[in-house]
Design a protein around this motif. Sequence first.
Motif, PDB file in Angstrom:
ATOM      1  N   VAL A 198      -2.871   1.463  -2.398  1.00  8.12           N
ATOM      2  CA  VAL A 198      -3.236   2.738  -1.758  1.00  8.12           C
ATOM      3  C   VAL A 198      -4.749   2.905  -1.883  1.00  8.12           C
ATOM      4  N   ILE A 254      -5.938   8.582   0.430  1.00  8.01           N
ATOM      5  CA  ILE A 254      -4.840   9.558   0.493  1.00  8.01           C
ATOM      6  C   ILE A 254      -5.324  10.748   1.311  1.00  8.01           C
ATOM      7  N   SER A 312      -3.187   3.661   3.458  1.00 13.66           N
ATOM      8  CA  SER A 312      -3.290   5.117   3.306  1.00 13.66           C
ATOM      9  C   SER A 312      -1.898   5.738   3.206  1.00 13.66           C
ATOM     10  N   MET A 313      -1.793   6.788   2.396  1.00 11.48           N
ATOM     11  CA  MET A 313      -0.561   7.565   2.298  1.00 11.48           C
ATOM     12  C   MET A 313      -0.879   9.039   2.489  1.00 11.48           C
ATOM     13  N   ILE A 330       3.125   3.575   3.262  1.00  8.06           N
ATOM     14  CA  ILE A 330       1.692   3.291   3.145  1.00  8.06           C
ATOM     15  C   ILE A 330       1.274   2.509   4.382  1.00  8.06           C
TER      16      ILE A 330
END
Length: 502
Positions: free
Chosen positions: A446, A449, A482-483, A478
Amino acid sequence: MSRDRMDPNRNPLKPSNSKFLFNPEAQCEVVALCWRISFLSCLVGSISFVLYSAFTTTRETHWLRLPELPRTRARIPGSDGAAPTNISHILFGIGGSLRTWHDRSRYSSLWWEPNSARGFVWLDEKPAENFSWPKGSIPYRVSEDATRFKSSSSKSAPRIARIVLESFRLELPNVRWFVMGDDDTVFFTRNLVTVLAKYDHRQMWYIGSNSESVEQDVMHGYSMAFGGGGFAISYPLAAELANILDRCLNRYSHFYGSDQRVWACVREVGVPLTVERGFHQIDIRGDLYGILSAHPVAPLVSLHHLDDVDPIFPHRTQIDALKALMDPYRIDPARILQQSFCYDRKRKWSVSISWGYTIQIYPSLVTANVLETPFQMFKTWRTWGNGPFTFNTRPVSSDPCSQPVVYFVDAVREAGWTGSLTTYKRSDSKGGRRCEKADYARSLAVESITVSSMKMGPDYWNKAPRRQCCEVVDRGSIRRGSMRIRIRKCRAHGTKASPFDP
Protein backbone atom coordinates in the motif's frame (compact mmCIF):
# COMPACT_ATOMS: atom_id res chain seq x y z
CA MET A 1 -71.83 69.73 78.89
CA SER A 2 -74.30 68.35 76.28
CA ARG A 3 -76.64 65.46 76.90
CA ASP A 4 -75.09 63.41 74.17
CA ARG A 5 -71.71 63.42 75.89
CA MET A 6 -73.27 62.43 79.24
CA ASP A 7 -74.90 59.31 77.72
CA PRO A 8 -72.70 56.31 78.66
CA ASN A 9 -74.10 54.17 75.76
CA ARG A 10 -73.22 56.72 73.20
CA ASN A 11 -70.54 55.84 70.56
CA PRO A 12 -68.22 58.84 70.58
CA LEU A 13 -67.13 58.21 66.94
CA LYS A 14 -70.68 58.33 65.61
CA PRO A 15 -72.39 61.69 65.48
CA SER A 16 -75.87 61.75 66.92
CA ASN A 17 -77.01 64.54 64.65
CA SER A 18 -75.72 66.96 62.11
CA LYS A 19 -74.89 69.54 64.79
CA PHE A 20 -71.91 67.43 65.82
CA LEU A 21 -69.81 68.71 62.92
CA PHE A 22 -70.25 72.22 64.15
CA ASN A 23 -69.52 71.52 67.79
CA PRO A 24 -65.92 72.64 68.57
CA GLU A 25 -65.79 70.70 71.77
CA ALA A 26 -66.75 67.44 70.02
CA GLN A 27 -64.16 67.98 67.32
CA CYS A 28 -61.39 68.41 69.87
CA GLU A 29 -62.41 65.19 71.56
CA VAL A 30 -62.20 63.25 68.22
CA VAL A 31 -58.75 64.63 67.50
CA ALA A 32 -57.57 63.61 70.95
CA LEU A 33 -58.94 60.13 70.49
CA CYS A 34 -57.20 59.71 67.11
CA TRP A 35 -53.96 60.87 68.67
CA ARG A 36 -54.27 58.29 71.46
CA ILE A 37 -54.92 55.48 68.93
CA SER A 38 -51.91 56.51 66.85
CA PHE A 39 -49.72 56.66 69.93
CA LEU A 40 -50.76 53.20 71.05
CA SER A 41 -50.12 51.78 67.54
CA CYS A 42 -46.60 53.22 67.45
CA LEU A 43 -45.91 51.93 70.97
CA VAL A 44 -47.02 48.40 70.08
CA GLY A 45 -44.99 48.47 66.84
CA SER A 46 -41.84 49.66 68.65
CA ILE A 47 -42.13 46.97 71.32
CA SER A 48 -42.62 44.30 68.61
CA PHE A 49 -39.55 45.50 66.72
CA VAL A 50 -37.40 45.44 69.88
CA LEU A 51 -38.54 41.93 70.75
CA TYR A 52 -37.96 40.72 67.15
CA SER A 53 -34.46 42.19 67.03
CA ALA A 54 -33.56 40.69 70.40
CA PHE A 55 -34.67 37.13 69.79
CA THR A 56 -34.53 36.50 66.05
CA THR A 57 -31.52 34.56 64.60
CA THR A 58 -31.79 36.15 61.17
CA ARG A 59 -29.07 38.68 60.58
CA GLU A 60 -30.81 40.53 57.80
CA THR A 61 -34.51 41.26 57.22
CA HIS A 62 -36.21 41.87 53.94
CA TRP A 63 -38.61 44.52 55.26
CA LEU A 64 -36.00 46.73 56.86
CA ARG A 65 -32.68 46.81 55.02
CA LEU A 66 -29.89 49.33 55.20
CA PRO A 67 -28.92 50.78 51.86
CA GLU A 68 -25.92 49.04 50.27
CA LEU A 69 -22.92 50.84 48.91
CA PRO A 70 -22.71 50.67 45.12
CA ARG A 71 -20.44 47.88 43.86
CA THR A 72 -18.16 48.06 40.88
CA ARG A 73 -19.23 45.49 38.32
CA ALA A 74 -17.57 44.42 35.10
CA ARG A 75 -19.37 46.03 32.19
CA ILE A 76 -19.70 43.73 29.22
CA PRO A 77 -19.17 46.10 26.28
CA GLY A 78 -21.34 45.99 23.21
CA SER A 79 -24.99 45.20 22.67
CA ASP A 80 -24.58 41.71 21.19
CA GLY A 81 -23.88 39.82 24.41
CA ALA A 82 -26.18 36.97 23.42
CA ALA A 83 -24.84 36.56 19.88
CA PRO A 84 -22.54 33.57 19.19
CA THR A 85 -18.87 34.17 19.91
CA ASN A 86 -16.68 34.73 16.85
CA ILE A 87 -13.06 35.64 16.21
CA SER A 88 -13.75 39.38 16.51
CA HIS A 89 -14.75 38.89 20.17
CA ILE A 90 -11.23 37.72 21.06
CA LEU A 91 -8.34 40.07 21.83
CA PHE A 92 -4.97 38.34 21.54
CA GLY A 93 -2.11 39.41 23.77
CA ILE A 94 1.15 37.88 22.54
CA GLY A 95 4.24 38.15 24.70
CA GLY A 96 7.32 38.95 22.65
CA SER A 97 10.52 40.93 22.55
CA LEU A 98 12.27 42.92 19.88
CA ARG A 99 15.18 40.47 20.01
CA THR A 100 13.11 37.33 19.32
CA TRP A 101 10.40 38.74 17.09
CA HIS A 102 12.37 38.68 13.85
CA ASP A 103 12.66 34.88 13.90
CA ARG A 104 9.45 33.98 15.71
CA SER A 105 7.14 36.17 13.66
CA ARG A 106 7.09 33.27 11.18
CA TYR A 107 4.84 31.40 13.58
CA SER A 108 2.25 34.14 13.98
CA SER A 109 2.13 34.57 10.20
CA LEU A 110 0.78 31.00 9.99
CA TRP A 111 -2.37 31.73 12.00
CA TRP A 112 -2.93 35.48 12.15
CA GLU A 113 -5.97 36.65 10.15
CA PRO A 114 -5.51 40.41 9.65
CA ASN A 115 -9.03 41.03 8.37
CA SER A 116 -10.82 39.42 11.30
CA ALA A 117 -8.53 38.81 14.28
CA ARG A 118 -7.73 41.50 16.85
CA GLY A 119 -4.71 41.72 19.09
CA PHE A 120 -1.12 42.81 19.52
CA VAL A 121 2.32 41.41 20.12
CA TRP A 122 3.69 43.29 23.13
CA LEU A 123 7.36 44.21 22.78
CA ASP A 124 9.87 45.33 25.37
CA GLU A 125 11.02 48.26 23.27
CA LYS A 126 10.05 50.17 20.16
CA PRO A 127 11.53 49.04 16.83
CA ALA A 128 14.02 51.29 15.12
CA GLU A 129 12.65 54.09 12.97
CA ASN A 130 13.97 52.49 9.79
CA PHE A 131 12.34 49.13 10.61
CA SER A 132 9.37 48.31 8.38
CA TRP A 133 6.73 46.25 10.18
CA PRO A 134 5.56 43.43 7.87
CA LYS A 135 2.26 44.13 6.18
CA GLY A 136 -0.51 41.83 7.35
CA SER A 137 1.44 40.83 10.46
CA ILE A 138 -0.04 41.06 13.94
CA PRO A 139 0.39 44.71 15.03
CA TYR A 140 2.64 45.58 17.94
CA ARG A 141 2.50 47.69 21.07
CA VAL A 142 5.26 48.54 23.49
CA SER A 143 4.69 47.41 27.06
CA GLU A 144 4.71 49.88 29.92
CA ASP A 145 7.82 50.01 32.08
CA ALA A 146 7.58 47.16 34.60
CA THR A 147 11.00 47.51 36.24
CA ARG A 148 9.35 48.74 39.43
CA PHE A 149 8.06 45.21 40.12
CA LYS A 150 10.16 42.77 42.07
CA SER A 151 11.37 39.62 40.33
CA SER A 152 13.72 37.01 41.71
CA SER A 153 14.12 35.13 38.42
CA SER A 154 12.78 36.16 35.01
CA LYS A 155 13.07 39.91 34.58
CA SER A 156 10.50 39.90 31.76
CA ALA A 157 7.86 38.04 33.79
CA PRO A 158 6.15 41.11 35.33
CA ARG A 159 5.98 42.85 31.96
CA ILE A 160 4.44 39.87 30.20
CA ALA A 161 2.08 39.15 33.10
CA ARG A 162 0.72 42.69 32.75
CA ILE A 163 -0.28 42.14 29.10
CA VAL A 164 -3.76 41.11 30.23
CA LEU A 165 -4.02 44.34 32.24
CA GLU A 166 -2.73 46.59 29.46
CA SER A 167 -4.99 44.83 26.94
CA PHE A 168 -8.00 45.42 29.18
CA ARG A 169 -7.16 49.10 29.59
CA LEU A 170 -7.32 49.59 25.82
CA GLU A 171 -11.12 49.44 26.24
CA LEU A 172 -11.67 48.04 22.76
CA PRO A 173 -15.35 47.40 21.98
CA ASN A 174 -17.06 44.00 22.04
CA VAL A 175 -14.20 42.09 23.64
CA ARG A 176 -15.37 38.92 25.36
CA TRP A 177 -12.11 37.04 25.79
CA PHE A 178 -8.46 37.95 26.33
CA VAL A 179 -6.23 35.17 24.95
CA MET A 180 -2.59 35.16 26.00
CA GLY A 181 0.22 33.35 24.20
CA ASP A 182 3.90 33.54 23.27
CA ASP A 183 5.48 34.73 20.04
CA ASP A 184 6.27 31.09 19.15
CA THR A 185 2.71 29.89 19.79
CA VAL A 186 0.66 28.68 16.82
CA PHE A 187 -3.07 29.08 17.38
CA PHE A 188 -5.78 27.25 15.45
CA THR A 189 -8.19 30.12 15.76
CA ARG A 190 -11.36 28.51 14.42
CA ASN A 191 -11.09 25.77 17.00
CA LEU A 192 -10.25 28.35 19.65
CA VAL A 193 -13.52 30.11 18.84
CA THR A 194 -15.37 26.77 19.02
CA VAL A 195 -13.94 26.08 22.48
CA LEU A 196 -14.64 29.53 23.92
CA ALA A 197 -18.15 29.65 22.45
CA LYS A 198 -19.11 26.81 24.82
CA TYR A 199 -18.69 29.11 27.82
CA ASP A 200 -20.73 32.07 29.03
CA HIS A 201 -18.35 34.99 28.54
CA ARG A 202 -20.37 37.01 31.06
CA GLN A 203 -19.01 34.78 33.83
CA MET A 204 -15.46 34.52 35.17
CA TRP A 205 -13.48 31.89 33.26
CA TYR A 206 -9.80 30.92 33.21
CA ILE A 207 -9.28 28.35 30.44
CA GLY A 208 -6.17 26.51 29.28
CA SER A 209 -4.11 23.42 30.06
CA ASN A 210 -1.04 22.37 32.00
CA SER A 211 2.30 20.90 30.94
CA GLU A 212 2.93 17.49 29.39
CA SER A 213 5.96 16.94 31.66
CA VAL A 214 5.17 16.10 35.26
CA GLU A 215 8.39 17.77 36.42
CA GLN A 216 7.11 21.07 35.03
CA ASP A 217 3.70 20.72 36.69
CA VAL A 218 5.32 19.87 40.02
CA MET A 219 7.59 22.90 39.78
CA HIS A 220 5.01 25.42 38.58
CA GLY A 221 1.55 24.05 39.33
CA TYR A 222 -0.86 21.37 38.13
CA SER A 223 -3.80 23.76 38.18
CA MET A 224 -2.00 26.46 36.19
CA ALA A 225 -2.62 27.27 32.54
CA PHE A 226 0.84 27.26 30.94
CA GLY A 227 1.21 30.46 28.97
CA GLY A 228 3.06 29.15 25.93
CA GLY A 229 0.17 26.85 25.13
CA GLY A 230 -2.08 29.85 25.56
CA PHE A 231 -4.88 30.60 27.97
CA ALA A 232 -8.14 32.53 27.84
CA ILE A 233 -9.54 34.95 30.41
CA SER A 234 -13.13 36.15 30.14
CA TYR A 235 -13.93 39.85 30.28
CA PRO A 236 -15.35 39.87 33.84
CA LEU A 237 -12.28 38.08 35.18
CA ALA A 238 -10.00 40.49 33.31
CA ALA A 239 -11.90 43.37 34.90
CA GLU A 240 -11.34 41.88 38.33
CA LEU A 241 -7.64 41.29 37.63
CA ALA A 242 -7.28 44.88 36.45
CA ASN A 243 -8.16 46.01 39.98
CA ILE A 244 -5.60 43.83 41.78
CA LEU A 245 -2.86 42.76 39.38
CA ASP A 246 -0.25 45.43 40.05
CA ARG A 247 -0.52 44.93 43.80
CA CYS A 248 -0.67 41.16 43.42
CA LEU A 249 2.43 40.72 41.26
CA ASN A 250 4.88 41.73 43.97
CA ARG A 251 3.42 39.12 46.31
CA TYR A 252 4.56 36.43 43.88
CA SER A 253 7.93 37.82 42.78
CA HIS A 254 9.50 34.48 43.72
CA PHE A 255 7.55 32.69 40.98
CA TYR A 256 9.46 32.06 37.79
CA GLY A 257 7.18 32.85 34.86
CA SER A 258 4.52 35.36 33.94
CA ASP A 259 1.89 32.64 33.56
CA GLN A 260 2.52 31.42 37.10
CA ARG A 261 2.07 34.93 38.49
CA VAL A 262 -1.16 35.47 36.58
CA TRP A 263 -2.37 32.09 37.87
CA ALA A 264 -1.59 33.11 41.46
CA CYS A 265 -3.59 36.32 41.08
CA VAL A 266 -6.48 34.46 39.46
CA ARG A 267 -6.51 32.14 42.48
CA GLU A 268 -6.84 35.16 44.75
CA VAL A 269 -10.01 36.04 42.85
CA GLY A 270 -11.16 32.46 43.47
CA VAL A 271 -11.46 31.24 39.88
CA PRO A 272 -10.14 27.72 39.11
CA LEU A 273 -8.59 26.51 35.88
CA THR A 274 -10.98 25.00 33.34
CA VAL A 275 -8.91 22.48 31.37
CA GLU A 276 -9.30 22.22 27.61
CA ARG A 277 -7.07 19.46 26.25
CA GLY A 278 -6.51 21.11 22.87
CA PHE A 279 -4.11 23.72 24.35
CA HIS A 280 -0.59 22.26 24.02
CA GLN A 281 2.38 23.66 25.91
CA ILE A 282 4.70 21.04 24.28
CA ASP A 283 7.07 20.80 27.23
CA ILE A 284 8.93 17.94 25.58
CA ARG A 285 12.12 17.39 23.59
CA GLY A 286 12.48 15.30 20.49
CA ASP A 287 9.83 13.96 18.09
CA LEU A 288 6.27 15.21 18.46
CA TYR A 289 4.85 12.50 16.18
CA GLY A 290 3.58 10.29 19.02
CA ILE A 291 1.41 13.07 20.45
CA LEU A 292 0.04 14.36 17.14
CA SER A 293 -0.80 10.87 15.86
CA ALA A 294 -2.80 10.09 19.02
CA HIS A 295 -4.42 13.42 19.81
CA PRO A 296 -7.10 13.42 22.52
CA VAL A 297 -10.75 13.64 21.50
CA ALA A 298 -10.76 17.44 21.64
CA PRO A 299 -10.30 20.23 19.07
CA LEU A 300 -6.70 21.25 18.39
CA VAL A 301 -6.27 24.80 19.75
CA SER A 302 -2.55 25.53 19.98
CA LEU A 303 1.03 24.27 19.67
CA HIS A 304 4.08 25.77 21.37
CA HIS A 305 7.87 25.29 21.68
CA LEU A 306 8.06 24.27 18.04
CA ASP A 307 11.68 25.43 17.81
CA ASP A 308 12.57 22.81 20.42
CA VAL A 309 11.11 19.71 18.74
CA ASP A 310 11.79 17.96 15.45
CA PRO A 311 9.83 19.10 12.37
CA ILE A 312 6.42 17.43 12.48
CA PHE A 313 6.84 16.18 8.88
CA PRO A 314 10.03 14.45 7.71
CA HIS A 315 12.39 16.11 5.23
CA ARG A 316 10.93 19.59 5.82
CA THR A 317 11.69 22.63 7.87
CA GLN A 318 9.38 23.23 10.81
CA ILE A 319 7.68 26.17 9.11
CA ASP A 320 7.07 24.20 5.92
CA ALA A 321 5.81 21.27 7.98
CA LEU A 322 3.32 23.50 9.81
CA LYS A 323 2.14 24.95 6.51
CA ALA A 324 1.41 21.39 5.38
CA LEU A 325 -0.70 20.86 8.51
CA MET A 326 -2.54 24.14 7.97
CA ASP A 327 -3.84 23.05 4.55
CA PRO A 328 -6.20 20.32 5.83
CA TYR A 329 -6.97 22.40 8.93
CA ARG A 330 -8.42 25.19 6.79
CA ILE A 331 -10.69 22.73 4.97
CA ASP A 332 -12.01 20.96 8.08
CA PRO A 333 -10.82 22.74 11.24
CA ALA A 334 -12.79 20.66 13.73
CA ARG A 335 -11.45 17.37 12.37
CA ILE A 336 -7.73 18.16 12.27
CA LEU A 337 -5.71 15.44 14.11
CA GLN A 338 -8.86 13.58 15.17
CA GLN A 339 -8.28 9.85 15.42
CA SER A 340 -10.37 7.12 13.82
CA PHE A 341 -9.78 3.34 14.01
CA CYS A 342 -10.84 0.61 11.62
CA TYR A 343 -9.88 -2.94 10.76
CA ASP A 344 -9.37 -4.97 7.62
CA ARG A 345 -10.86 -8.23 8.88
CA LYS A 346 -9.71 -10.23 5.87
CA ARG A 347 -6.04 -9.31 6.20
CA LYS A 348 -6.24 -8.79 9.98
CA TRP A 349 -4.88 -5.26 9.69
CA SER A 350 -5.46 -2.39 12.13
CA VAL A 351 -5.65 1.18 10.80
CA SER A 352 -5.27 4.35 12.85
CA ILE A 353 -5.98 7.71 11.18
CA SER A 354 -4.96 11.08 12.60
CA TRP A 355 -6.90 13.14 10.08
CA GLY A 356 -4.93 15.68 8.10
CA TYR A 357 -1.62 14.37 9.41
CA THR A 358 -0.83 10.66 9.38
CA ILE A 359 -2.08 7.08 9.02
CA GLN A 360 -0.63 3.94 10.60
CA ILE A 361 -1.22 0.40 9.31
CA TYR A 362 -0.45 -2.46 11.67
CA PRO A 363 -0.26 -5.90 10.02
CA SER A 364 -1.96 -7.35 13.09
CA LEU A 365 -5.03 -6.73 15.22
CA VAL A 366 -4.38 -4.01 17.81
CA THR A 367 -6.93 -2.92 20.43
CA ALA A 368 -8.23 0.62 20.64
CA ASN A 369 -6.66 1.31 24.03
CA VAL A 370 -3.24 0.67 22.47
CA LEU A 371 -3.91 2.66 19.31
CA GLU A 372 -4.99 5.75 21.27
CA THR A 373 -1.82 5.67 23.42
CA PRO A 374 0.97 7.88 22.03
CA PHE A 375 4.33 6.44 21.08
CA GLN A 376 7.03 7.84 23.35
CA MET A 377 9.43 9.40 20.86
CA PHE A 378 10.31 12.33 23.12
CA LYS A 379 11.93 13.28 26.43
CA THR A 380 10.87 15.49 29.31
CA TRP A 381 11.43 19.22 29.00
CA ARG A 382 13.87 20.00 31.80
CA THR A 383 15.83 16.82 32.47
CA TRP A 384 15.53 15.08 29.09
CA GLY A 385 14.21 12.01 30.92
CA ASN A 386 11.85 9.26 29.82
CA GLY A 387 9.02 10.57 31.95
CA PRO A 388 6.79 10.74 33.73
CA PHE A 389 4.27 12.55 31.56
CA THR A 390 0.70 13.60 32.27
CA PHE A 391 -0.60 10.93 29.90
CA ASN A 392 0.19 7.30 29.19
CA THR A 393 2.77 6.45 26.56
CA ARG A 394 3.97 3.27 24.85
CA PRO A 395 7.51 2.49 23.71
CA VAL A 396 8.56 2.21 20.10
CA SER A 397 9.57 -1.40 19.59
CA SER A 398 13.05 -2.13 18.33
CA ASP A 399 11.54 -4.96 16.29
CA PRO A 400 10.66 -3.50 12.85
CA CYS A 401 7.90 -6.10 12.44
CA SER A 402 6.10 -4.64 15.48
CA GLN A 403 6.19 -1.10 14.11
CA PRO A 404 3.38 0.25 11.96
CA VAL A 405 3.72 1.32 8.34
CA VAL A 406 3.48 5.12 8.46
CA TYR A 407 1.87 7.48 5.94
CA PHE A 408 1.83 11.28 5.92
CA VAL A 409 -0.74 13.57 4.35
CA ASP A 410 0.22 14.55 0.81
CA ALA A 411 -2.87 16.29 -0.62
CA VAL A 412 -6.23 17.56 0.51
CA ARG A 413 -9.25 18.92 -1.32
CA GLU A 414 -12.89 19.61 -0.72
CA ALA A 415 -15.51 17.20 -2.01
CA GLY A 416 -18.51 19.42 -2.65
CA TRP A 417 -19.63 21.74 0.13
CA THR A 418 -19.77 19.18 2.92
CA GLY A 419 -16.96 16.68 2.36
CA SER A 420 -13.23 16.29 1.89
CA LEU A 421 -10.72 13.92 0.33
CA THR A 422 -7.23 13.53 1.81
CA THR A 423 -4.41 11.47 0.35
CA TYR A 424 -1.58 10.02 2.43
CA LYS A 425 1.68 8.64 1.05
CA ARG A 426 3.90 6.05 2.67
CA SER A 427 6.88 7.48 4.50
CA ASP A 428 10.35 6.17 3.78
CA SER A 429 11.93 8.11 6.63
CA LYS A 430 12.61 5.06 8.79
CA GLY A 431 16.13 3.78 8.59
CA GLY A 432 17.67 0.57 9.86
CA ARG A 433 16.37 -2.95 9.42
CA ARG A 434 13.15 -3.76 7.57
CA CYS A 435 10.73 -6.50 8.46
CA GLU A 436 10.99 -9.47 6.12
CA LYS A 437 7.78 -11.22 7.17
CA ALA A 438 5.26 -11.89 4.41
CA ASP A 439 2.37 -10.25 6.32
CA TYR A 440 4.38 -7.08 6.72
CA ALA A 441 5.45 -7.10 3.09
CA ARG A 442 1.77 -7.15 2.01
CA SER A 443 1.13 -3.96 3.97
CA LEU A 444 4.11 -2.32 2.28
CA ALA A 445 2.31 -2.87 -1.02
CA VAL A 446 0.00 0.00 0.00
CA GLU A 447 1.80 3.10 -1.23
CA SER A 448 -1.01 5.63 -0.74
CA ILE A 449 -4.35 5.84 1.06
CA THR A 450 -7.29 8.08 0.14
CA VAL A 451 -9.64 9.02 2.97
CA SER A 452 -13.10 10.48 2.43
CA SER A 453 -15.05 12.17 5.20
CA MET A 454 -17.85 14.59 5.89
CA LYS A 455 -16.81 17.89 7.42
CA MET A 456 -17.26 18.19 11.17
CA GLY A 457 -19.30 21.24 12.10
CA PRO A 458 -18.23 23.36 15.09
CA ASP A 459 -21.35 22.17 16.95
CA TYR A 460 -19.83 18.66 17.01
CA TRP A 461 -17.84 19.70 20.08
CA ASN A 462 -20.98 20.85 21.91
CA LYS A 463 -22.00 17.21 22.25
CA ALA A 464 -20.53 14.46 24.37
CA PRO A 465 -17.11 13.74 22.83
CA ARG A 466 -16.74 10.49 20.94
CA ARG A 467 -14.10 9.26 18.54
CA GLN A 468 -15.48 8.66 15.06
CA CYS A 469 -15.22 5.36 13.24
CA CYS A 470 -13.85 4.41 9.82
CA GLU A 471 -14.17 1.54 7.40
CA VAL A 472 -12.06 0.09 4.62
CA VAL A 473 -14.08 0.38 1.40
CA ASP A 474 -14.07 -1.69 -1.80
CA ARG A 475 -13.59 -4.75 0.40
CA GLY A 476 -10.04 -3.62 1.04
CA SER A 477 -8.98 -3.92 -2.58
CA ILE A 478 -5.60 -2.37 -3.40
CA ARG A 479 -5.49 -0.83 -6.85
CA ARG A 480 -2.25 0.54 -8.23
CA GLY A 481 -0.81 0.57 -4.75
CA SER A 482 -3.71 2.58 -3.30
CA MET A 483 -6.56 1.75 -0.92
CA ARG A 484 -9.60 3.74 0.19
CA ILE A 485 -11.02 4.41 3.64
CA ARG A 486 -14.12 6.27 4.69
CA ILE A 487 -14.54 8.06 8.04
CA ARG A 488 -18.06 8.05 9.42
CA LYS A 489 -20.01 8.38 12.62
CA CYS A 490 -20.04 5.25 14.72
CA ARG A 491 -23.26 3.33 14.30
CA ALA A 492 -25.36 2.01 17.13
CA HIS A 493 -23.98 -1.31 18.39
CA GLY A 494 -21.05 -0.81 16.00
CA THR A 495 -18.69 -2.45 18.46
CA LYS A 496 -20.23 -5.80 17.57
CA ALA A 497 -18.32 -5.56 14.29
CA SER A 498 -15.02 -5.65 16.19
CA PRO A 499 -12.62 -8.24 14.78
CA PHE A 500 -11.90 -9.31 18.36
CA ASP A 501 -15.44 -10.61 18.83
CA PRO A 502 -16.01 -14.28 18.14
